[in-house]
Design a protein around this motif. Structure first.
Motif, PDB file in Angstrom:
ATOM      1  N   LYS A  79       0.866  -1.185   0.000  1.00  0.00           N
ATOM      2  CA  LYS A  79       0.000   0.000   0.000  1.00  0.00           C
ATOM      3  C   LYS A  79       0.898   1.228   0.000  1.00  0.00           C
ATOM      4  CE  LYS A  79      -2.889   1.905   3.369  1.00  0.00           C
ATOM      5  NZ  LYS A  79      -4.114   1.927   4.201  1.00  0.00           N
ATOM      6  N   LYS A 132       1.500   5.188   0.161  1.00  0.00           N
ATOM      7  CA  LYS A 132       0.912   6.445   0.605  1.00  0.00           C
ATOM      8  C   LYS A 132       1.177   7.509  -0.449  1.00  0.00           C
ATOM      9  CE  LYS A 132      -0.616   5.424   4.803  1.00  0.00           C
ATOM     10  NZ  LYS A 132      -2.036   5.555   5.178  1.00  0.00           N
ATOM     11  N   ASP A 157      -3.150   4.980  -1.010  1.00  0.00           N
ATOM     12  CA  ASP A 157      -3.931   5.677   0.015  1.00  0.00           C
ATOM     13  C   ASP A 157      -3.523   7.144  -0.020  1.00  0.00           C
ATOM     14  OD1 ASP A 157      -5.245   6.622   2.223  1.00  0.00           O
ATOM     15  OD2 ASP A 157      -4.335   5.238   3.660  1.00  0.00           O
ATOM     16  N   ASN A 196      -4.940   9.537   1.777  1.00  0.00           N
ATOM     17  CA  ASN A 196      -5.165  10.211   3.076  1.00  0.00           C
ATOM     18  C   ASN A 196      -5.697  11.636   2.904  1.00  0.00           C
ATOM     19  OD1 ASN A 196      -2.594   8.251   4.108  1.00  0.00           O
ATOM     20  ND2 ASN A 196      -4.326   8.462   5.483  1.00  0.00           N
ATOM     21  N   GLU A 243      -7.641   4.381  -1.676  1.00  0.00           N
ATOM     22  CA  GLU A 243      -8.198   4.708  -0.372  1.00  0.00           C
ATOM     23  C   GLU A 243      -8.236   6.221  -0.147  1.00  0.00           C
ATOM     24  OE1 GLU A 243      -6.411   2.191   2.629  1.00  0.00           O
ATOM     25  OE2 GLU A 243      -6.979   3.604   4.201  1.00  0.00           O
ATOM     26  N   ASP A 294     -11.770   5.814   4.387  1.00  0.00           N
ATOM     27  CA  ASP A 294     -11.100   5.628   5.681  1.00  0.00           C
ATOM     28  C   ASP A 294     -11.487   6.804   6.592  1.00  0.00           C
ATOM     29  OD1 ASP A 294      -9.456   5.276   7.847  1.00  0.00           O
ATOM     30  OD2 ASP A 294      -7.582   5.158   6.755  1.00  0.00           O
ATOM     31  N   GLU A 295     -10.867   7.975   6.364  1.00  0.00           N
ATOM     32  CA  GLU A 295     -11.200   9.137   7.195  1.00  0.00           C
ATOM     33  C   GLU A 295     -12.678   9.501   7.072  1.00  0.00           C
ATOM     34  OE1 GLU A 295      -8.446   8.727   5.451  1.00  0.00           O
ATOM     35  OE2 GLU A 295      -6.699   9.649   6.425  1.00  0.00           O
ATOM     36  N   ASN A 348     -12.937   1.264   5.215  1.00  0.00           N
ATOM     37  CA  ASN A 348     -11.805   0.779   5.992  1.00  0.00           C
ATOM     38  C   ASN A 348     -12.138   0.949   7.471  1.00  0.00           C
ATOM     39  OD1 ASN A 348      -9.374   0.198   7.216  1.00  0.00           O
ATOM     40  ND2 ASN A 348      -8.158   1.611   5.982  1.00  0.00           N
ATOM     41  N   LYS A 359     -11.298   0.570  11.368  1.00  0.00           N
ATOM     42  CA  LYS A 359     -10.176   0.460  12.306  1.00  0.00           C
ATOM     43  C   LYS A 359     -10.759   0.450  13.714  1.00  0.00           C
ATOM     44  CE  LYS A 359      -7.032   2.943   9.281  1.00  0.00           C
ATOM     45  NZ  LYS A 359      -6.345   4.222   9.018  1.00  0.00           N
TER      46      LYS A 359
END
Ligand code: MG
Length: 341
Positions: free
Chosen positions: A155, A157, A182, A184, A209, A234-235, A254, A256
């Protein structure tokens, strides 16, 4: 039940940077380990609070001090325990997750069964975990990729002005591997289509992602309409209430444990996601094997896993979850299946 906690110093193998958080060259890290003692048994948990989610080691310790008085005397009374905890510390899911893990570990040890078995899961369905390559200078990215030779899924970033170079640096050392990216939150609705196109020209990817910030989702429709993706939130997907908000914008979420509050909340999210035809990924923060083992118990329910937090550490104080070649081990030990080295 007696709840205690302690900070512990650990070290990352390499500095770890992502688009929305630069830690520079820092490799030292403090983790917060939690224990619940009940008669002869001790359950373990780990809190991984993140500043991005308005939590810290200090806020987690303050929350644990409140929680200690709320556990009661029956570790099996999970519904009642978590009703009290969510009422008392609703803004500290990382802490609630640590307690959730410690209670499941405790119950598993009392019953002498692993948690995955208690949940009725088939461990042969555990996907291979990806291994994350953080943002860094291009030569460092290439050498990190070489070092990660054993991992078949990487993965990367991204979400920076030089994404193409980052991906090329990985590709130079990782031809033939499965790649995920990802961002982010690093792109925006008005450039996400063009960024995805540019990346996909370099290499096919298994998933993309969190391309844009949470709430900035409009541009994602065009990306999906163009057949790019799958896109994974995710976020944008913190707890159970966020799952339905992802419908139409994302293909998966995603989950967590430190975001959502532990195994119980993660199960709610998984079932909601399945009902909404969303795929499920399990992710993590940089955590020891205690935190990773808690998430790994649910791995047989996931389409993708990114549970490499312990593999990024040079001195993980615990063992039991494995990870070589990307294969995590759900072992036969009771509870989480982790022990101190
Ligand atoms: Mg992510």
């Amino acid at each position: 039940m007696q709840l205690t906690w302690a900070r512990r110093n650990v070290h990352l193998r390499h500095p770890f940077n992502i688009a929305r958080e630069k830690r520079g060259g820092k490799v030292d890290k403090q983790v917060l380990l939690v224990q619940i003692r009940y008669h002869n048994h001790v359950g373990l948990g780990e809190a991984a609070p993140m500043v991005y989610y308005q939590q810290s080691l200090d806020s987690a310790e303050a929350a644990l001090a409140k929680a200690a008085a709320l556990l009661g005397s029956d570790p099996f009374a999970l519904e009642a325990i978590f009703e009290r905890l969510w009422a008392a510390i609703p803004d500290q899911p990382a802490t609630i997750s640590a307690i959730d893990s410690a209670l499941y570990d405790l119950i598993g040890k009392m019953l002498n069964v692993p948690i995955w078995k208690l949940l009725g899961l088939d461990r042969s369905r555990t996907p291979i975990t990806s291994f994350t390559i953080g943002i860094d200078d291009l030569d460092v990215v290439a050498s990190k990729t070489r070092e990660a030779a054993e991992y078949p899924i990487l993965k990367i970033k991204v979400g920076t002005p030089n994404d193409a170079q980052l991906v090329e640096a990985v590709l130079s050392e990782a031809r033939g591997k499965t790649l995920r990216v990802d961002a982010n939150c690093g792109w925006r609705s008005d450039n996400v289509l063009e960024r995805c196109k540019a990346l996909l020209k370099l290499s096919p990817v298994d998933l993309i992602e969190q391309p844009t910030p949470a709430g900035d989702h409009d541009g994602l429709r065009a990306v999906r309409a163009a057949g790019m993706g799958p896109l994974v939130a995710d976020e944008s997907c913190v707890g159970p209430a966020d799952v339905i908000k992802c419908i139409g914008f994302f293909d998966g979420i995603n989950i967590k444990l430190s975001k959502c509050g532990g195994i119980r909340r993660a199960l709610q999210m998984i079932h909601t996601a399945r009902a909404a035809n969303l795929k499920v990924m399990l992710g993590c923060m940089v955590e020891t094997s205690v935190g990773i083992a808690a998430a790994a118990q649910l791995a047989p329910l996931a389409d993708w896993i990114d549970l490499d937090g312990h593999l990024l550490l040079a001195d993980d104080p615990f063992e039991g979850i494995g990870g070589s070649n990307g294969r995590l081990t759900l072992n036969d030990r009771p509870g989480l299946g982790v022990v101190e080295r």
